[in-house]
Design a protein around this motif. Structure first.
Motif, short mmCIF file in Angstrom:
data_model
loop_
_atom_site.label_atom_id
_atom_site.label_comp_id
_atom_site.label_asym_id
_atom_site.label_seq_id
_atom_site.Cartn_x
_atom_site.Cartn_y
_atom_site.Cartn_z
N ARG A 89 5.78 -20.64 -12.77
CA ARG A 89 5.54 -19.27 -13.21
C ARG A 89 6.63 -18.90 -14.20
O ARG A 89 7.81 -19.24 -14.01
N ASN B 255 8.69 -7.34 -15.47
CA ASN B 255 8.98 -7.73 -14.08
C ASN B 255 10.26 -7.01 -13.65
O ASN B 255 10.35 -6.46 -12.56
N LYS C 13 6.93 -3.17 -13.51
CA LYS C 13 5.70 -2.60 -14.06
C LYS C 13 4.55 -3.60 -13.94
O LYS C 13 4.75 -4.81 -14.13
N PHE C 14 3.32 -3.11 -13.71
CA PHE C 14 2.14 -3.95 -13.81
C PHE C 14 2.04 -4.44 -15.25
O PHE C 14 2.11 -3.65 -16.19
N THR C 15 1.84 -5.74 -15.40
CA THR C 15 1.89 -6.33 -16.74
C THR C 15 0.54 -6.87 -17.20
O THR C 15 0.05 -6.49 -18.25
N GLY C 16 -0.05 -7.81 -16.44
CA GLY C 16 -1.36 -8.34 -16.83
C GLY C 16 -1.34 -8.99 -18.19
O GLY C 16 -0.54 -9.87 -18.45
N GLU D 128 -2.29 -14.33 -17.33
CA GLU D 128 -2.19 -13.57 -16.08
C GLU D 128 -3.50 -12.82 -15.82
O GLU D 128 -4.27 -12.58 -16.77
N TYR E 14 -4.65 -6.52 -15.45
CA TYR E 14 -4.41 -5.44 -14.49
C TYR E 14 -5.04 -4.11 -14.91
O TYR E 14 -4.73 -3.06 -14.36
N LYS F 298 5.11 -0.16 -10.37
CA LYS F 298 4.41 -0.52 -9.13
C LYS F 298 4.86 0.36 -7.96
O LYS F 298 4.05 0.78 -7.12
N ARG G 12 -3.29 -5.32 -5.88
CA ARG G 12 -2.49 -6.50 -6.26
C ARG G 12 -3.03 -7.78 -5.62
O ARG G 12 -3.00 -8.84 -6.23
N ARG G 13 -3.47 -7.73 -4.37
CA ARG G 13 -3.73 -8.92 -3.59
C ARG G 13 -5.13 -8.98 -3.00
O ARG G 13 -5.51 -10.05 -2.47
N ASN H 136 -0.54 -14.75 -10.99
CA ASN H 136 -1.89 -14.74 -10.42
C ASN H 136 -2.78 -15.84 -10.97
O ASN H 136 -3.68 -16.32 -10.27
N VAL I 168 8.67 -10.78 -4.50
CA VAL I 168 7.46 -10.48 -5.29
C VAL I 168 6.52 -9.62 -4.46
O VAL I 168 5.98 -8.61 -4.89
N GLN J 136 7.33 -5.90 -4.28
CA GLN J 136 7.32 -5.08 -5.51
C GLN J 136 6.34 -3.91 -5.39
O GLN J 136 6.47 -2.92 -6.09
O1 LIG Z 1 1.13 -8.94 -14.15
C1 LIG Z 1 2.04 -8.55 -13.42
O2 LIG Z 1 2.32 -7.37 -13.15
C2 LIG Z 1 2.87 -9.61 -12.72
O3 LIG Z 1 3.13 -10.66 -13.53
C3 LIG Z 1 2.15 -10.05 -11.47
O4 LIG Z 1 2.14 -8.94 -10.71
P1 LIG Z 1 1.75 -8.93 -9.17
O5 LIG Z 1 2.67 -9.89 -8.46
O6 LIG Z 1 1.97 -7.49 -8.80
O7 LIG Z 1 0.31 -9.35 -9.09
#
Ligand SMILES: O=C(O)[C@H](O)COP(=O)(O)O
Length: 252
Positions: free
Chosen positions: A8, A15, A19-22, A87, A90, A98, A114-115, A184, A241, A244
């Motif tokens: 990764r 990070n 912040k949510f990145t996507g 990724e 998002y 987050k 997120r999951r 992800n 992680v 977060q």
């Molecule tokens: O895209 C993101 O925000 C991170 O790289 C992955 O975020 P996550 O662990 O909250 O899915």
């Protein structure tokens, strides 16, 4: 037995800001660049070498790979960049903190976004300048490949076909493969390699910048895996992680 090494990308600026990145194309933080160099050292110390590298269209993964290649004196290796290794998208969460999002919508809702395996975050609205059609790197993508948001299931649906069509044959030809991607898109691949259920995958988190070695059987599924370096450090980083998405992580 076959092998592939997954990494990764190192910590990105978003990070670091939680912040949510996507698909937002943010750079590595200075710490993330150091993580990439450390990963190269771990790969060298483990006696690992490569014949071909794969990464995404996003600079945090590309730069991580470049730093690893340079530190290993392997800048000459072929590199394949593919959008489908990006990724997960998002959606409208991209750019939000987050922790603050958890404080506003609840930790359970953020955990699901997120999951949750088939849970899609709120989509980018039509006309949003962040939509992929406004980004030249996605100009050749059909409309279907231009997500407004993605679940992990959506990410699996784009990662696995590429894995089976392009990467598996290289591994079966005994090419040594390095894949540098995202939390992800790698979770999507690991779910497949390990046969993880839709429920159990919610508990899997991948830390930044630590090489993850997979040993594969004749069926190209996992027979073993291990992080290079200190296993406890990798486990602690993976737990970080996961955390977060807690409201207490709110940065302001
Ligand atoms: O895209 C993101 O925000 C991170 O790289 C992955 O975020 P996550 O662990 O909250 O899915």
């Amino acid at each position: 037995m076959f092998r592939i090494v997954l990494v990764r990308h190192g910590q990105s600026t978003w990070n670091k800001e939680n912040k949510f990145t996507g698909w937002t194309d943010v750079p590595l933080s200075p710490a993330g660049e150091k993580e990439a160099l450390r990963a190269a050292g771990q790969l060298l110390a483990a006696g690992l070498d490569f014949d071909i590298c794969y990464t995404s269209f996003l600079k945090r993964a590309i730069k991580t790979l470049w730093l690893i290649q340079e530190a290993m004196d392997r800048m000459w290796l072929p590199v394949v960049k593919q959008w489908c290794l990006n990724e997960r998208h998002y959606g409208a969460l991209q750019g939000l903190d987050k922790g603050q999002t958890a404080a506003q919508y609840g930790e359970e809702q953020v955990f699901q976004w997120r999951r949750g395996y088939a849970v899609r975050p709120p989509a980018l609205p039509e006309g949003d300048p962040r939509l992929p059609e406004h980004d030249p790197r996605y100009s050749r993508l059909q409309q279907a490949g231009r997500p407004r948001t993605e679940s992990l299931a959506d990410t699996v649906a784009r990662v696995l076909p590429y894995w089976n069509r392009e990467i598996v044959p290289r591994i079966q030809e005994n090419r040594r493969v390095l894949l540098v991607a995202h939390g992800n898109s790698l979770r999507a691949l690991v779910k497949h390699l390990e046969g993880v259920s839709d429920e159990a995958i919610t508990g899997l988190n991948i830390p930044t910048g630590i090489p993850l070695v997979y040993e594969l059987g004749p069926d190209m599924k996992a027979i073993g895996s291990y992080y290079l370096g200190d296993a406890e450090e990798a486990a602690t980083a993976a737990a970080e992680v996961q955390d977060q998405g807690t409201a207490s992580r709110s940065f302001g």
